[in-house]
Write a protein that holds these residues in place. Structure first.
Motif, PDB file in Angstrom:
ATOM      1  N   ASP A   1       3.755  -4.661  13.238  1.00 11.40           N
ATOM      2  CA  ASP A   1       3.140  -5.785  12.538  1.00 11.40           C
ATOM      3  C   ASP A   1       2.331  -5.310  11.327  1.00 11.40           C
ATOM      4  OD1 ASP A   1       2.740  -8.506  12.191  1.00 11.40           O
ATOM      5  OD2 ASP A   1       0.826  -8.467  13.251  1.00 11.40           O
ATOM      6  N   HIS A   2       2.673  -4.169  10.801  1.00 12.63           N
ATOM      7  CA  HIS A   2       1.981  -3.631   9.630  1.00 12.63           C
ATOM      8  C   HIS A   2       2.187  -4.563   8.433  1.00 12.63           C
ATOM      9  CE1 HIS A   2       1.089  -0.993   6.241  1.00 12.63           C
ATOM     10  NE2 HIS A   2       0.361  -0.286   7.101  1.00 12.63           N
ATOM     11  N   PRO A   3       1.161  -4.793   7.613  1.00 16.54           N
ATOM     12  CA  PRO A   3       1.301  -5.672   6.441  1.00 16.54           C
ATOM     13  C   PRO A   3       2.421  -5.234   5.485  1.00 16.54           C
ATOM     14  CG  PRO A   3      -1.003  -5.115   6.795  1.00 16.54           C
ATOM     15  CD  PRO A   3      -0.206  -4.288   7.757  1.00 16.54           C
ATOM     16  N   GLY A   4       2.728  -3.957   5.455  1.00 20.79           N
ATOM     17  CA  GLY A   4       3.801  -3.459   4.591  1.00 20.79           C
ATOM     18  C   GLY A   4       5.185  -3.915   5.001  1.00 20.79           C
ATOM     19  N   GLU A   5       5.311  -4.415   6.229  1.00 21.60           N
ATOM     20  CA  GLU A   5       6.596  -4.925   6.709  1.00 21.60           C
ATOM     21  C   GLU A   5       6.871  -6.341   6.202  1.00 21.60           C
ATOM     22  OE1 GLU A   5       9.025  -3.395   8.488  1.00 21.60           O
ATOM     23  OE2 GLU A   5       7.875  -1.546   8.438  1.00 21.60           O
TER      24      GLU A   5
END
Length: 152
Positions: A6-10
């Protein structure tokens, strides 16, 4: 591509459309590539459309592009559509108008996404929709003296 991270970069960036334009001057691959640089992107896909020396079995001598005043706004609309469909981190698209020579760059588009597959798919969607929907017309002059207009 499904992910459990759930990393923002995804996810798509908040404002991923970095560069949209119609230019009368030569296009730069470096400018477009530089516009889509993003630390969270694992894949960047770039497409460069060049003026070829033939079309439909006939030699092409000259080519010119012209566009409707709404062309740049239509490019932005298509870019926003691609951004809504894919997790785009950065997107850029430039199209040339005016008289071009064989080998000149006619269009340069690039898309950066978290993963390569998404970048390829988004870039293909971007160039295909630009080619089909943006009101840009191509005027070809053939070696046999005939001419042809091709439009969106």
């Amino acid at each position: 591509m499904a992910t459990t991270n759930d990393h923002p970069g995804e996810r798509a960036a908040a404002d991923p459309v970095k560069l949209i334009g119609i230019r009368e001057t030569p296009l730069s691959v470096d400018e477009v590539f530089g516009a889509v640089g993003d630390d969270a992107s694992g894949g960047t896909a770039l497409f460069v459309g060049t003026v070829r020396n033939h079309d439909g079995g006939t030699d092409v001598d000259r080519l010119g592009y012209s566009c409707h005043p709404s062309a740049e706004a239509e490019m932005r609309r298509i870019a926003e559509k691609v951004v809504a469909e894919y997790p785009v981190r950065a997107l850029a698209a430039l199209h040339r108008v005016g008289d071009l020579e064989i080998g000149d760059l006619a269009v340069v588009v690039a898309v950066s996404c978290p993963h390569r597959g998404e970048a390829f798919d988004a870039c293909r969607k971007l160039i295909d929709d630009l080619k089909h929907e943006v009101p840009i017309w191509k005027h070809q002059t053939f070696s046999d003296g005939t001419e042809e207009w091709v439009g969106a």
